[in-house]
Design a protein around this motif. Structure first.
Motif, PDB file in Angstrom:
ATOM      1  N   LYS A 215       9.100   8.070-104.801  1.00 31.17           N
ATOM      2  CA  LYS A 215       8.723   8.131-106.222  1.00 31.17           C
ATOM      3  C   LYS A 215       8.065   6.823-106.651  1.00 31.17           C
ATOM      4  N   ASP A 219       4.293   6.358-107.941  1.00 33.96           N
ATOM      5  CA  ASP A 219       4.027   5.748-109.250  1.00 33.96           C
ATOM      6  C   ASP A 219       2.903   4.717-109.173  1.00 33.96           C
ATOM      7  N   GLU A 234      12.899  17.927-105.230  1.00 28.15           N
ATOM      8  CA  GLU A 234      12.906  16.870-106.233  1.00 28.15           C
ATOM      9  C   GLU A 234      11.592  16.088-106.218  1.00 28.15           C
ATOM     10  N   GLN A 236       8.689  17.230-104.943  1.00 27.36           N
ATOM     11  CA  GLN A 236       7.604  18.130-105.344  1.00 27.36           C
ATOM     12  C   GLN A 236       7.471  18.187-106.861  1.00 27.36           C
ATOM     13  N   GLU A 237       8.589  18.317-107.538  1.00 26.89           N
ATOM     14  CA  GLU A 237       8.563  18.390-109.008  1.00 26.89           C
ATOM     15  C   GLU A 237       8.073  17.072-109.604  1.00 26.89           C
ATOM     16  N   TYR A 238       8.491  15.970-109.013  1.00 25.33           N
ATOM     17  CA  TYR A 238       8.087  14.665-109.532  1.00 25.33           C
ATOM     18  C   TYR A 238       6.572  14.485-109.423  1.00 25.33           C
ATOM     19  N   ALA A 240       4.339  16.790-109.149  1.00 25.82           N
ATOM     20  CA  ALA A 240       3.635  17.774-109.983  1.00 25.82           C
ATOM     21  C   ALA A 240       3.443  17.271-111.412  1.00 25.82           C
ATOM     22  N   ASN A 241       4.308  16.369-111.846  1.00 27.94           N
ATOM     23  CA  ASN A 241       4.222  15.850-113.212  1.00 27.94           C
ATOM     24  C   ASN A 241       3.423  14.552-113.322  1.00 27.94           C
ATOM     25  N   LEU A 242       2.905  14.062-112.203  1.00 26.63           N
ATOM     26  CA  LEU A 242       2.098  12.850-112.245  1.00 26.63           C
ATOM     27  C   LEU A 242       0.693  13.168-112.742  1.00 26.63           C
ATOM     28  N   GLN A 243       0.157  12.290-113.531  1.00 30.91           N
ATOM     29  CA  GLN A 243      -1.202  12.483-114.040  1.00 30.91           C
ATOM     30  C   GLN A 243      -2.206  11.801-113.109  1.00 30.91           C
TER      31      GLN A 243
END
Length: 270
Positions: A215, A219, A234, A236-238, A240-243
């Motif tokens: 993560k 970042d 966990e 994959q979801e993280y 998916a929310n990255l811009q």
């Protein structure tokens, strides 16, 4: 990829270590860039289970000789190189007797993670940057493979934030399904904070698990590649929310075109 400079930084690499998803792609991606006219450098740790004689590793005196401060301790940095003959690819090895002489990569014969894996990762990240600075080689892309390399994006963007050599470099992190169970030393955050890296930047390293290390890497990266078919949910979801640009998993047989296109159209776009 013609003329583009790409720095590959990896935990593992064939033919120096056994084949697994990380070590294989850490070889195949540079080979692909090399074949398409790109300039490459590859860095990995010089683990003690790498046969130096068989692979013809030798120390580069002009690059060795400095000390890196890890948690207030001076640790000598040794740089070795070898070539992958059939591809004419040169590999740089980050070495230190204290951290990498043992005859294993990440864990002992009982499968227990080495208690100093956190310091080894910090040393590896700093060692790569300091060596590239000595080479005076400014990469267009820095591509990270494997958790031992996962601190490099953080260190580049925080500890080396004012280093002009990397001002225009774009960072890509590949996330694999292969990780480790449990977590690294609970004191890892304090050791990173010793380098004046803000606590807010490493809050996620509580605990320093595989998922949390990746993560942090994501970042501080400009783009992410999902390099395995099965990645922890966990993570994959993280991601998916990255811009930021994300390349979904592609089968090995299709990776060359997908990676080259991702580098050109997503990673290098301003």
């Amino acid at each position: 990829m013609n003329g583009k400079k790409i720095l590959f930084v990896s935990s593992e690499l064939v033919p120096y270590l056994p084949e697994n998803p990380v070590s294989l792609m850490s070889y195949e991606a540079p080979r692909m860039v090399n074949s398409r006219g790109g300039q490459i450098r590859i860095f990995m740790p010089r683990y003690g289970n790498i046969n130096e004689r068989r692979h013809q590793l030798h120390e580069v005196i002009r690059l060795s000789g400095m000390n890196l401060v890890i948690n207030d301790m001076d640790m000598p940095l040794i740089i070795k190189v070898a070539s992958i003959p059939r591809e004419r690819i040169q590999v740089y090895f980050i070495d230190n007797e204290e951290y990498f002489k043992r005859k294993a990569t990440f864990a002992d014969e009982n499968g227990n993670l080495f208690p100093d894996n956190d310091e080894r990762a910090i040393f590896f990240a700093k060692g790569v940057v300091e060596t590239v600075k000595k080479l005076n080689w400014s990469p267009d892309i820095i591509h990270i493979h494997g958790w031992m390399a996962s601190l490099l994006p953080l260190y580049l963007r925080e500890y080396y934030a004012d280093e002009p050599l990397f001002a225009d470099s774009r960072i890509v992190t590949s996330i694999y399904g292969v990780g480790f169970d449990g977590s690294l030393s609970p004191g890892m955050k304090e050791k990173i904070a010793f380098d004046q890296i803000p606590g807010t930047s490493i809050e996620k390293l509580d605990p320093p698990s595989y998922n949390n290390l990746l993560k942090i890497a994501a970042d501080y990266s400009d783009a992410v590649i999902l390099a395995a078919d099965e990645i922890p949910e966990e993570l994959q979801e993280y991601v998916a929310n990255l811009q930021k640009p994300v390349l979904p998993y592609v089968p090995f047989q299709e990776f060359e075109e997908a990676y080259a296109n991702f580098y050109s159209t997503e990673v290098l776009k301003k």
